[in-house]
Design an enzyme around this catalytic site. Sequence first.
Site, short mmCIF file in Angstrom:
data_model
loop_
_atom_site.label_atom_id
_atom_site.label_comp_id
_atom_site.label_asym_id
_atom_site.label_seq_id
_atom_site.Cartn_x
_atom_site.Cartn_y
_atom_site.Cartn_z
N SER A 141 34.80 -5.57 97.23
CA SER A 141 36.15 -5.74 97.77
C SER A 141 37.05 -6.10 96.59
CB SER A 141 36.14 -6.89 98.78
OG SER A 141 37.46 -7.32 99.07
N TYR A 154 33.99 -15.64 101.23
CA TYR A 154 33.99 -14.17 101.23
C TYR A 154 34.17 -13.67 99.79
CZ TYR A 154 35.44 -9.38 102.41
OH TYR A 154 35.54 -8.01 102.50
N1 LIG Z 1 38.55 -4.05 106.15
C1 LIG Z 1 38.92 -4.43 104.95
O1 LIG Z 1 40.12 -4.65 104.67
C2 LIG Z 1 37.90 -4.54 103.84
C3 LIG Z 1 38.37 -4.69 102.53
C4 LIG Z 1 37.46 -4.79 101.50
C5 LIG Z 1 36.10 -4.74 101.75
N2 LIG Z 1 35.66 -4.61 103.03
C6 LIG Z 1 34.22 -4.57 103.26
O2 LIG Z 1 33.86 -3.34 103.83
C7 LIG Z 1 32.72 -3.50 104.68
C8 LIG Z 1 33.05 -2.95 106.06
O3 LIG Z 1 34.17 -3.64 106.55
P1 LIG Z 1 34.94 -3.19 107.87
O4 LIG Z 1 36.31 -3.69 107.73
O5 LIG Z 1 34.66 -1.78 108.18
O6 LIG Z 1 34.18 -4.15 108.92
P2 LIG Z 1 33.95 -4.02 110.51
O7 LIG Z 1 33.67 -5.39 110.97
O8 LIG Z 1 35.05 -3.27 111.09
O9 LIG Z 1 32.58 -3.17 110.57
C9 LIG Z 1 31.42 -3.72 110.00
C10 LIG Z 1 30.18 -3.16 110.68
O10 LIG Z 1 29.04 -3.84 110.09
C11 LIG Z 1 28.15 -4.22 111.13
N3 LIG Z 1 27.37 -5.39 110.71
C12 LIG Z 1 27.80 -6.66 110.59
N4 LIG Z 1 26.79 -7.46 110.23
C13 LIG Z 1 25.69 -6.67 110.11
C14 LIG Z 1 24.33 -6.92 109.77
N5 LIG Z 1 23.88 -8.16 109.52
N6 LIG Z 1 23.48 -5.86 109.73
C15 LIG Z 1 23.91 -4.62 110.02
N7 LIG Z 1 25.18 -4.33 110.36
C16 LIG Z 1 26.06 -5.35 110.41
C17 LIG Z 1 29.05 -4.52 112.32
O11 LIG Z 1 28.35 -4.44 113.55
C18 LIG Z 1 30.12 -3.45 112.18
O12 LIG Z 1 29.77 -2.26 112.87
C19 LIG Z 1 32.40 -4.99 104.64
O13 LIG Z 1 31.40 -5.22 103.67
C20 LIG Z 1 33.71 -5.60 104.21
O14 LIG Z 1 33.50 -6.86 103.60
C21 LIG Z 1 36.53 -4.50 104.09
#
Ligand SMILES: NC(=O)c1ccc[n+]([C@@H]2O[C@H](COP(=O)([O-])OP(=O)(O)OC[C@H]3O[C@@H](n4cnc5c(N)ncnc54)[C@H](O)[C@@H]3O)[C@@H](O)[C@H]2O)c1
Length: 254
Positions: A141, A154
Site C-alpha cells: 500500500s 496497518y
Molecule cells: N482499498 C484500498 O484503498 C487499498 C489501498 C491500498 C492497499 N489495499 C490493500 O489491498 C488489499 C485488498 O483490499 P480491498 O480494499 O480490496 O479489501 P476488501 O476488504 O474490499 O477485500 C478483501 C478481501 O480479502 C478477504 N480476506 C480478509 N481476510 C482474509 C484472510 N485472513 N484470508 C483470506 N481472505 C481474507 C475478504 O474476505 C475480502 O474478500 C488489502 O491487502 C489492502 O490492505 C487496499
Amino acid sequence: MTRLLEGKTALVTGAGNGIGRATAMVLAREGAAVLVADIDEQAGRETVRLIGNEAHFVQADISDPGAADALVAEAVKLWGRLDTACNNAGIEGKMARLVDQTDEDFTKIFDVNVRGVFNCLRAELRQMLKQGHGSIVNMASGAGQIGVPMMGLYAGTKHAVIGLTKTAALEVARTGIRVNAMLPGMVDTPMTRERIYPGQTEILNFAPAGRPARPEEIAEGIAWMLSDRSSYMMGSSMIIDGGVIAGSPLALEE
Ligand SMILES: NC(=O)c1ccc[n+]([C@@H]2O[C@H](COP(=O)([O-])OP(=O)(O)OC[C@H]3O[C@@H](n4cnc5c(N)ncnc54)[C@H](O)[C@@H]3O)[C@@H](O)[C@H]2O)c1
C-alpha cells in the site's frame, strides 16, 4: 496482440471482493486460469461465477500456514504448476492512534497482513523453486512508504510486506522467479467505502486525482507485473495512487 497471461495459472488471495476480485477478473481476461481464494465463501464463489470456466474457488484463511500450503497444493493438483500469484488478502484493522491499539489489535492485523503474506509467499516460492519459474505480487500500500495517523498498525504491516518482497526477490533473483509489490493509494472497495470511511466522500476523493482508484486500475498493474512483460522488475514496487505519494496536494489546479 497476445494476451499478457495466455496459458498461465494464477492464485489470487482475498479475491472475493475489491482489488482481489478485479485482479482475478483481469488475470482471467488476460488468459490465466485462476484459483480464487478467500475466507468468505459466498464472495469467492461469486467471483468464480463472474469469471466462468477458467476459475476455481478454495476457501482459505491465509493467516493459517496450513491453509496457504493447501492453496498451492490445490493449484498443483489442478494444473501441475503455479505460474503466478497475487498475495492480496488483507484487513484494515481498527482505526485508532497507536497509543489506543491493544495487543489483540496488533496480533489480529499482523496475523493476516504480514504472517498471511509470508505463509503464502513461502508456499508459493517452494513450489516455484521446484518448477524453476514464477512471478509473485504482494499487496502492500502507499501506507508501506509513509505514516498514516489512526492506521499505524496497518502502515506497519504494509512496510513489512515491502521488506518481505525485497528480501524474497533477492533470495530467488537467479532462479527464474520474480517477486514485486503493488502499492495502491485510495481504492474504491468495500474496505474503504463501507468500513474505513463510510459516507466520507471528501476523504475518498482526497488524492490529487480527485477520486479514488477503481479496483481494475490496480489490477491492470498487477497483471503486468505478473506477466513476462515486466521481466526485469525484481524486488520493486509499483505505485498506483492518483498522485498521493508524489507530494503535497497544496495549490492544486481545480
Ligand atoms: N482499498 C484500498 O484503498 C487499498 C489501498 C491500498 C492497499 N489495499 C490493500 O489491498 C488489499 C485488498 O483490499 P480491498 O480494499 O480490496 O479489501 P476488501 O476488504 O474490499 O477485500 C478483501 C478481501 O480479502 C478477504 N480476506 C480478509 N481476510 C482474509 C484472510 N485472513 N484470508 C483470506 N481472505 C481474507 C475478504 O474476505 C475480502 O474478500 C488489502 O491487502 C489492502 O490492505 C487496499
